[in-house]
Scaffold this active site. Structure first.
Site, short mmCIF file in Angstrom:
data_model
loop_
_atom_site.label_atom_id
_atom_site.label_comp_id
_atom_site.label_asym_id
_atom_site.label_seq_id
_atom_site.Cartn_x
_atom_site.Cartn_y
_atom_site.Cartn_z
N LYS A 305 50.06 27.88 30.06
CA LYS A 305 49.60 29.08 29.37
C LYS A 305 50.61 29.41 28.27
O LYS A 305 51.82 29.46 28.54
CB LYS A 305 49.57 30.25 30.38
CG LYS A 305 48.21 30.87 30.53
CD LYS A 305 48.14 31.89 31.63
CE LYS A 305 46.85 32.66 31.47
NZ LYS A 305 46.41 33.35 32.67
N GLU A 392 37.04 40.72 44.70
CA GLU A 392 36.73 42.13 44.88
C GLU A 392 35.98 42.39 46.19
O GLU A 392 36.20 43.40 46.86
CB GLU A 392 35.91 42.66 43.70
CG GLU A 392 36.71 42.81 42.40
CD GLU A 392 36.95 41.51 41.65
OE1 GLU A 392 36.39 40.47 42.06
OE2 GLU A 392 37.72 41.52 40.67
N ARG A 420 30.82 43.96 41.55
CA ARG A 420 30.76 42.72 42.32
C ARG A 420 30.71 43.00 43.82
O ARG A 420 30.17 42.23 44.59
CB ARG A 420 32.02 41.93 41.94
CG ARG A 420 32.35 40.67 42.57
CD ARG A 420 31.50 39.49 42.22
NE ARG A 420 31.29 39.08 40.87
CZ ARG A 420 32.00 38.17 40.20
NH1 ARG A 420 33.06 37.63 40.72
NH2 ARG A 420 31.65 37.80 39.00
C1 LIG Z 1 35.45 39.67 38.76
C2 LIG Z 1 36.66 39.72 37.88
N1 LIG Z 1 37.82 40.23 38.36
C3 LIG Z 1 38.91 40.29 37.57
C4 LIG Z 1 38.87 39.83 36.29
C5 LIG Z 1 40.07 39.95 35.37
N2 LIG Z 1 40.57 38.63 34.95
C6 LIG Z 1 40.25 38.11 33.76
S1 LIG Z 1 40.91 36.61 33.52
C7 LIG Z 1 41.69 36.67 34.99
C8 LIG Z 1 42.57 35.53 35.41
C9 LIG Z 1 41.90 34.23 35.26
O1 LIG Z 1 42.77 33.22 35.66
P1 LIG Z 1 42.29 31.74 35.62
O2 LIG Z 1 40.89 31.67 36.13
O3 LIG Z 1 43.29 30.91 36.32
O4 LIG Z 1 42.24 31.42 34.08
P2 LIG Z 1 43.46 31.39 33.04
O5 LIG Z 1 43.49 32.71 32.36
O6 LIG Z 1 44.71 31.12 33.80
O7 LIG Z 1 43.10 30.30 32.11
C10 LIG Z 1 41.41 37.84 35.67
C11 LIG Z 1 41.94 38.22 37.00
C12 LIG Z 1 37.65 39.32 35.83
N3 LIG Z 1 37.50 38.88 34.58
N4 LIG Z 1 36.58 39.27 36.64
#
Ligand SMILES: Cc1ncc(C[n+]2csc(CCOP(=O)(O)OP(=O)(O)O)c2C)c(N)n1
Length: 666
Positions: A305, A392, A420
């Site tokens: 990242k 969630e 959700r």
């Molecule tokens: C249902 C839900 N909960 C929380 C989030 C907030 N959120 C957005 S991106 C993220 C992290 C995603 O991490 P990853 O899937 O590993 O992708 P990366 O950003 O590391 O590429 C979170 C928790 C969301 N988008 N949707």
């Protein structure tokens, strides 16, 4: 092709152009894209870190597959900026997340290359599998590629999809983009499992073996080779070398060892990896292999990242998504002096105070420690803090379990993400009448993110459920009163509050216990013979109501101002009493009008036979788009002082005129 004066990105208007570049040129393109991301996002902010991590991966995907015929499904899709740049949107890229600009997520209406929209995590595998099923049904030959992060694997839906893949299709390419981070550091056993895969000392050897193997294959013979010997060889090289019998990884799958397989293989997917997600040639060749596979496959890709930007590499959490920053240092713009603290920070501090006083209180976040402010609790009292990952539903049922044992769990979940867990709220919390507390941050708009992130439906989706106490504070001090009050209730309490700065009201040392279902009359009628307008302004709508009341008072109207505090149960006595006295009632809410607080008031008036015109100010029955600011969207959709005043006046103009010349309601 000779290098264009402004670089290769300049001539890439579609993925076809990427495929025309040599590998060396694509490597240069990757560097240009990184620069583009860093410089263009600096002005308005955005998801810089995740996108810097997928530059090579996205170029590789467009090198091997041909969208829009082939389909890329991005989980959350906050990491699809590079895809946007390569699919004809680079000229508008500087507009991303601003008014009338590109959306910050995939959007079907934005491009034919965006086959699926998202913003919430964990949906990509299911949606992509549905596309595979459709393709198999219609016997067409497009490829479906799903790109999901390691944190998406903490989400239940991802596992529901994984469980179904092998039974549903033979052709499905899944890319696990593993950067070890959610927004914060990824948590839980899956994160541990993936970590064991990548820290396996055999990984480096494997990586080299795989690279050598793929390189040896002449391009033309690739498909045939892949179908036979090479497939076995690669599979052997990857899974066996990487994963077999290293004592340090023995218990990772909960069965006492990896055996000859890994978790994904148990799900019926061929597993390839882990591979270096910044090695473009390797990515391309691995994807070519996957393209020829006749079983579903998961490619485990390791990325960093923030790659290419020192500041982002050092602070992955901050650079996951951020506002404007300095291109050189990454420093973000500090809030203007005098800006009140954010609701989120007030919430976090209040949690620490509550936990110190009441040993039954614990805090739960679903992968949003910073966003919700619960990080303060993690820091101060880590033993009272739970981060359950992007889960969630689990968070809510986990809280229900805690509540059955006398605890007062506080679930800090954004309004939009709580959607959700609706069934869990119904079936596990409310039906059993358990005292779980929900602090719903981002209730209202998340302007730059747009419709996936606006929290505009919680009043409606909660008010039909029995055993619910639902509140909205008018300021940050009242937020703390509500949290304190919630810890004294024997049933579920929901508190909704907006993103960003509070009203600047100091928080009392000792919070106040509020009467459940009691509104606060901030300004009664003056009985000055002016026409009476009663403003019921929920939460952060007080300001508009106050200003509208002042404008109408200047024109001789007699205005009352009420802070309803509760959307369930609403204060029936105060609402009917003031409604009966008023010539016009105004309800204001930072929520969808359909089924919201204003609807509750209308239902009450119908039931109690209070005959008074009601002007409802709130969000219309459409999905509200993204924009540069909340103010812009409020102007556009009529949540303004001017519109409120005009609507009130229009009510009077529409009323019949009495014999004395005074307009009176019919
Ligand atoms: C249902 C839900 N909960 C929380 C989030 C907030 N959120 C957005 S991106 C993220 C992290 C995603 O991490 P990853 O899937 O590993 O992708 P990366 O950003 O590391 O590429 C979170 C928790 C969301 N988008 N949707």
């Amino acid at each position: 092709m000779n290098k264009p004066k402004n670089g290769y990105l300049d001539m890439v208007d579609s993925p076809e152009h990427v495929r025309k570049l040599t590998m060396a040129q694509r490597v240069e393109l990757a560097a240009e894209i990184r620069q583009e991301l860093i410089t263009k996002l600096a002005k308005n902010g955005g998801h810089l870190g995740p996108n810097l991590g997928v530059v090579e991966l996205t170029i590789a995907l467009h090198s091997v597959f041909a969208t829009p015929k082939d389909r890329f499904v991005w989980d959350v899709s906050h990491q699809s900026y590079v895809h946007k740049l390569l699919t004809g949107r680079k000229d508008r890229f500087h507009t991303i997340r601003t008014t009338d600009g590109l959306n910050g997520f995939s959007l079907r209406t934005e491009s034919e290359h965006d086959c699926y929209g998202a913003g919430h995590a964990g949906t990509a595998l299911s949606a992509a599998l549905g596309m595979c099923a459709a393709r198999d049904q219609r016997k067409s030959d497009e490829h479906v590629v799903c790109i999901f992060g390691d944190a998406a694997l903490t989400n239940g839906i991802s596992f529901e999809a994984l469980n179904n893949i092998a039974h549903t299709t033979k052709r499905f390419i899944c890319i696990l983009n593993d950067n070890e981070w959610s927004i914060a550091k990824n948590v839980g056993a899956i994160a541990g499992y993936l970590n064991k895969l990548i820290t396996n000392p055999r990984y480096n050897r494997l990586h080299k073996d795989l690279e050598r193997l793929l390189r040896k294959m002449p391009k033309g013979e690739l498909a045939i080779e892949l179908g036979q010997k090479a497939e076995e060889a690669i599979k052997g090289a990857v899974t066996d070398i990487a994963l077999r019998q290293s004592p340090s990884v023995i218990d990772a799958d909960g069965r006492g060892g990896f055996g000859s397989s890994v978790m994904f293989e148990e799900f019926g997917l061929r597993y390839l990896g882990p591979i270096d997600g910044h090695n473009l040639p390797l990515l391309v060749e691995t994807l070519e292999f996957a393209k020829a596979c006749d079983t579903p496959i998961v490619i485990h890709v390791l990325t960093k990242k923030g790659k290419g930007f020192e500041a982002a590499l050092g602070s992955p959490e901050k650079f996951h998504g951020l506002g404007p920053y300095d291109v050189k240092t990454g420093a973000t713009v500090p809030p203007k002096p005098g800006t009140p603290p954010n609701y989120q920070d007030v919430f976090g501090e209040a949690m620490v105070r509550l936990c110190r006083k009441d040993t039954s209180v614990v805090g739960i976040t679903a992968a949003m420690p910073s966003g919700t402010g619960l990080k303060a609790l993690e820091k101060a009292m880590p033993e009272r803090y739970y981060d359950v990952g992007i889960a969630e539903e689990h968070a809510v049922i986990f809280a229900a379990g805690l509540a059955t044992m006398g605890f007062r769990p506080v679930c800090a979940i954004y309004s939009t993400f709580l959607q959700r867990a609706y069934d869990c709220i119904h079936h596990d919390v409310c039906l059993q009448d358990l005292p779980v507390i929900f602090c719903m941050d981002r209730a209202g708009l998340s302007a730059n993110d747009g419709p996936t992130h606006h929290g505009l439906f919680d009043i409606a989706y909660l008010r039909c459920l029995p055993n619910v106490i639902a509140m909205a504070p008018k300021d940050e001090d009242e937020l703390v009163d509500m949290m304190f009050t919630a810890t004294h209730q024997k049933r579920a309490c929901f508190i909704r509050y907006p993103r960003g700065a509070g009203e600047g009201v100091p928080v009392k040392d000792q919070p106040k216990l509020l009467d459940i279902g009691k509104a606060e009359v901030l300004q009664p009628f003056a009985n000055n013979r002016g026409q009476k307008v009663a403003f019921f302004a929920l939460g952060n709508m007080q300001k508009i109501a106050r200003e509208a009341a002042a404008a109408l008072a200047a024109d001789g109207f007699d205005c009352a101002l009420i802070n309803p505090r509760f959307t369930k149960p609403i204060d029936e006595a105060t609402t009917t009493q003031l409604g009966s006295l008023a010539d016009v009632v105004v309800t204001l809410e930072d929520h969808a009008l359909m089924g919201g607080y204003g609807s509750t008031v209308l239902e009450l008036f119908a039931e109690k036979r209070v005959h008074v015109p009601v002007v409802r100010i709130g969000w219309p029955d459409v999905f509200i788009e993204h924009a540069s600011s909340v103010d812009y969207l409020r102007q556009k959709h009529g949540l303004t002082v001017e519109n409120t005043v005009a609507k009130v006046k229009a009510q009077f103009n529409a009323l019949p005129v009495s014999a004395s010349g005074v307009q009176k309601p019919a």
